[in-house]
Design a protein around this motif. Structure first.
Motif, mmCIF file in Angstrom:
data_model
loop_
_atom_site.group_PDB
_atom_site.id
_atom_site.type_symbol
_atom_site.label_atom_id
_atom_site.label_comp_id
_atom_site.label_asym_id
_atom_site.label_seq_id
_atom_site.Cartn_x
_atom_site.Cartn_y
_atom_site.Cartn_z
ATOM 1 N N THR A 94 -25.725 67.125 -144.264
ATOM 2 C CA THR A 94 -24.847 66.979 -145.438
ATOM 3 C C THR A 94 -23.388 66.796 -145.024
ATOM 4 O OG1 THR A 94 -24.773 69.398 -145.611
ATOM 5 C CG2 THR A 94 -26.396 68.252 -146.959
ATOM 6 N N THR A 95 -22.655 67.882 -144.924
ATOM 7 C CA THR A 95 -21.203 67.801 -144.730
ATOM 8 C C THR A 95 -20.761 67.831 -143.281
ATOM 9 O OG1 THR A 95 -20.959 70.206 -144.887
ATOM 10 C CG2 THR A 95 -20.885 68.963 -146.938
ATOM 11 N N LYS A 96 -21.593 68.373 -142.386
ATOM 12 C CA LYS A 96 -21.249 68.585 -140.980
ATOM 13 C C LYS A 96 -20.046 69.524 -140.843
ATOM 14 C CE LYS A 96 -23.061 64.115 -139.495
ATOM 15 N NZ LYS A 96 -22.817 62.855 -138.736
ATOM 16 N N ASN A 97 -19.884 70.391 -141.808
ATOM 17 C CA ASN A 97 -18.774 71.336 -141.823
ATOM 18 C C ASN A 97 -19.246 72.668 -141.242
ATOM 19 O OD1 ASN A 97 -16.725 73.189 -142.485
ATOM 20 N ND2 ASN A 97 -16.162 72.041 -144.309
ATOM 21 N N ASN A 175 -26.089 68.624 -151.373
ATOM 22 C CA ASN A 175 -25.050 67.670 -151.780
ATOM 23 C C ASN A 175 -24.740 67.805 -153.269
ATOM 24 O OD1 ASN A 175 -24.516 66.451 -149.290
ATOM 25 N ND2 ASN A 175 -26.240 65.044 -149.500
ATOM 26 N N ILE A 178 -22.662 70.968 -153.772
ATOM 27 C CA ILE A 178 -21.286 70.801 -153.296
ATOM 28 C C ILE A 178 -20.483 69.912 -154.234
ATOM 29 C CG2 ILE A 178 -19.878 69.863 -151.417
ATOM 30 C CD1 ILE A 178 -22.050 70.757 -149.490
ATOM 31 N N ASP A 179 -21.128 68.865 -154.769
ATOM 32 C CA ASP A 179 -20.426 67.962 -155.681
ATOM 33 C C ASP A 179 -20.252 68.563 -157.074
ATOM 34 O OD1 ASP A 179 -20.297 66.107 -153.653
ATOM 35 O OD2 ASP A 179 -22.143 65.072 -154.268
ATOM 36 N N THR A 186 -15.552 75.660 -153.613
ATOM 37 C CA THR A 186 -15.811 75.082 -152.294
ATOM 38 C C THR A 186 -14.793 75.568 -151.275
ATOM 39 O OG1 THR A 186 -16.699 73.100 -153.371
ATOM 40 C CG2 THR A 186 -16.153 72.937 -151.036
ATOM 41 N N GLN A 190 -15.469 77.779 -147.858
ATOM 42 C CA GLN A 190 -14.991 77.371 -146.537
ATOM 43 C C GLN A 190 -14.139 78.467 -145.899
ATOM 44 O OE1 GLN A 190 -13.007 73.627 -147.130
ATOM 45 N NE2 GLN A 190 -14.904 72.473 -147.313
#
Length: 281
Positions: A94-97, A175, A178-179, A186, A190
């Protein structure tokens, strides 16, 4: 075929190989204690997804959270292998975060991971009973099947399959979440994901550091990294040198004390002997 199929499949297989009961990678030495670690999982998942850099960054963040994770008496509060491969795999899909990887790893490790972990233990007791009965009946084939084959199939089904399905079908859900959630939520996720690795390191320090004066070394290393901008390799060499000097200085300071104590003890014994001789006369 979806381009996520093979990365998800490889991640599931890696999760199986990192299990504590998997014998294929030199037992626990190469499996649970190497492949089962989040940092190594980040590398392997990064290879599977074709993005080694982000995979290692996610693995590093997750490793910091679980660095002080302990299992006492067989009880565990989180299944680290599920957390590593499930959380890092979903984050890479998904985000690679790294912060998202930490959040997903904790969610997967402390909920679904423990469910599958306890289910595996229950099934293993069933296979163990069958293997014991086969041993009483001198059934060699039954011993091999119930002690080796069936437990490994159970482990594969309870590790590789759930992780594969979670990554393959969970990408859209993550996804969407998150959206859909507000930006402030969000951001909070984080921030919390960034704080949790620090919490894991703090827990490790509370276990390892027994003398409060040793915190000086930690803060010096932090200053060298954050303000002096030294690389990790340079800090490792400096730390090794300081540790050696500290060991030598403490060793030399204790040696004379130990020697003098031994001499005093010998002298005391001699004096006692002299007193006993005088009493005899």
């Amino acid at each position: 075929m979806n381009n996520l199929f093979f990365p998800a499949l490889l991640t599931g297989i890696f999760c199986y190989l990192g299990a504590i009961e998997t014998p294929w990678l030199f037992g626990m030495s190469g499996g649970f204690y190497i492949v089962g670690r989040p940092l190594v999982a980040g590398l392997l998942v990064g290879l599977a997804f074709g993005d080694i850099k982000n995979g290692i960054l996610c693995g590093l963040a997750v490793q910091a959270v679980f660095i002080a994770n302990l299992s006492t008496g067989g009880a565990t509060n989180s299944e680290i292998t599920y957390a590593a491969y499930g959380g890092i795999g979903l984050a890479m899909a998904t985000t690679k975060n790294p912060a998202i990887a930490v959040t997903l790893s904790i969610l997967i490790g402390q909920t679904f991971g423990l469910i599958f972990y306890n289910g595996r233990m229950a099934l293993y007791s069933f296979w163990n009973t069958r293997a014991e009965n086969a041993a009483h009946n001198n059934d060699d084939r039954g011993i091999v099947l119930n002690h080796l084959v069936y437990p490994q199939i159970t482990t594969f089904l309870l590790r590789a399959v759930p992780v594969f399905l979670a990554i393959y079908y969970g990408k859209g859900l993550v996804n969407w979440l998150i959206d859909s959630i507000p930006a402030i939520v969000t951001h909070i996720i984080q921030v919390l994901g960034g704080v949790l690795p620090a919490l894991g390191i703090a827990m490790l320090m509370s276990i390892v550091i027994k003398n409060k004066s040793h915190f000086i070394f930690f803060f010096v290393g932090f200053v060298l990294l954050a303000f002096a901008k030294l690389s990790m390799i340079a800090i490792v060499f400096i730390s090794a040198l300081v540790a050696y000097l500290y060991y030598m200085s403490t060793g030399k300071s204790t040696t004379p004390t130990a020697t003098s104590s031994a001499n005093n003890a010998e002298q005391a014994v001699d004096n006692d002997d002299e007193y006993e001789d005088e009493d005899l006369f």
